[in-house]
Design an enzyme around this catalytic site. Sequence first.
Site, PDB file in Angstrom:
ATOM      1  CD1 TRP A   1      -8.644  -2.215  22.783  1.00 51.78           C
ATOM      2  CD2 TRP A   1      -9.057  -3.515  24.552  1.00 51.78           C
ATOM      3  NE1 TRP A   1      -8.602  -1.419  23.894  1.00 51.78           N
ATOM      4  CE2 TRP A   1      -8.856  -2.176  25.006  1.00 51.78           C
ATOM      5  CE3 TRP A   1      -9.354  -4.497  25.495  1.00 51.78           C
ATOM      6  CZ2 TRP A   1      -8.917  -1.821  26.344  1.00 51.78           C
ATOM      7  CZ3 TRP A   1      -9.422  -4.140  26.830  1.00 51.78           C
ATOM      8  CH2 TRP A   1      -9.208  -2.829  27.252  1.00 51.78           C
TER       9      TRP A   1
ATOM     10  CB  THR B   1      -1.276  -2.319  13.122  1.00 50.12           C
ATOM     11  OG1 THR B   1      -0.292  -3.320  12.810  1.00 50.12           O
ATOM     12  CG2 THR B   1      -2.416  -2.397  12.112  1.00 50.12           C
TER      13      THR B   1
ATOM     14  CG  LEU C   1      -2.045  -1.048   1.249  1.00 53.29           C
ATOM     15  CD1 LEU C   1      -3.066  -0.687   2.318  1.00 53.29           C
ATOM     16  CD2 LEU C   1      -2.727  -1.228  -0.093  1.00 53.29           C
TER      17      LEU C   1
ATOM     18  CB  ALA D   1      -3.897  -0.779   8.751  1.00 52.11           C
TER      19      ALA D   1
ATOM     20  CE1 TYR E   1      -3.335   1.992  13.601  1.00 54.21           C
ATOM     21  CE2 TYR E   1      -4.586   2.401  15.609  1.00 54.21           C
ATOM     22  CZ  TYR E   1      -4.387   1.694  14.435  1.00 54.21           C
ATOM     23  OH  TYR E   1      -5.268   0.690  14.094  1.00 54.21           O
TER      24      TYR E   1
END
Length: 294
Positions: free
Chosen positions: A153, A65, A40, A63, A128
Site C-alpha cells: 500500500w 506496478t 529495465l 518495477a 502482478y
Amino acid sequence: MNKQPTILVTGVNGQVGFELVRNMQCLGRVIALDRAALDLADLSRVRNTIRDLKPSIIVNPAAYTAVDKAESDVDMAMRLNAEAPGVIADEAARSGAVLIHYSTDYVFDGTKVGRYVEDDATNPQNVYGRSKLAGEQAIAAAGCAHLVLRTSWVYGRRGKNFLLTMLKLGAERPELRVVTDQIGAPTWSNTIAAATAHVVAQGLAAADLEWWRERSGTYHLTAAGETSWHGFATAILGLAMEEKAPTILPVPSSEYPVLAKRPANSRLALGKFSETFSLNLPAWEEALRLCMAD
C-alpha cells in the site's frame, strides 16, 4: 566493501526511487537512473550498465506496478518484475555487489488469519503478484548478497497512488465509496527509503560483504499497524480537509470490480526486519501525518 561505495538506484522518478536518492546522498556516490537512462525492459542494456558502472550496492525500486493493466500485459510485467531483477542479481553475483530489491504483499493470497511472516506459503492471485514472486525467486537463485523487501500500500506526494487519488476526488465530490474489507498497512515511500538507508549505513559500517551475506533473504517492510482502504481514506481527508471532508461510505470489494484480484489480508509481520536491523518502523498514522506536512 569500500566505505564510500558507488550506489546505483533505478527508477528514480518513482515514489520510492525519488525518496531513496534523497535519503542516500550522504552514504556514497549515488548514481540515480530513471527509465530513460536505464529501461529495465532492455536486458542487455541493464547488464552492460551494471558492468560499466561497477556499483557496490544496487537498489532496485523500478518495477511494473500497473496491477490491473498487467492482466493483459503479461509479457512486459514479467520482463520488468522477474527477468530484469534476475539479470541484475546475476550481475551482482558476478561482481560481488549487494542487491536491495522491493517486492509486494501481493505474493500472498490474503486468506491467512493474522499477519504473514516471510516464510509463509506464497500464492499470488494476479499477474502482478506472480511476476513479483518470480523476481524474488530469480534473485534468490542468482546467489548474490541480497535483501528482498516486501512492502504494501505504498503512497507518497508524487506519482499515482491512493493518497493523491483521494485528495483529488475529495476536492471534487461530496461523497466517496471506498473498500472496507481489505486490510493492510499504508506505507509512505519515505518510510521505505529511510529504513533502506539505515540498513545500507549499517552495512557500510561493517565494511564487509559477509555482513550482507549473513543477512541475505526476504524481509517485510511496511509501516506498523493496520487499517482498511476506507480507514486510510478517512484519515487522509480528515487531515487534509477537516470539516469540509466529503462523506466516505464503506463498501465491500465486490461493489468495486477490478481486473486483478486483490488480497483481503495484506498484513505483514515486521519482527524479522526489526530484530535483524534494530529498526522499529513508524505507525502508519504518524507516517501519514508527516507525509501530509512534508
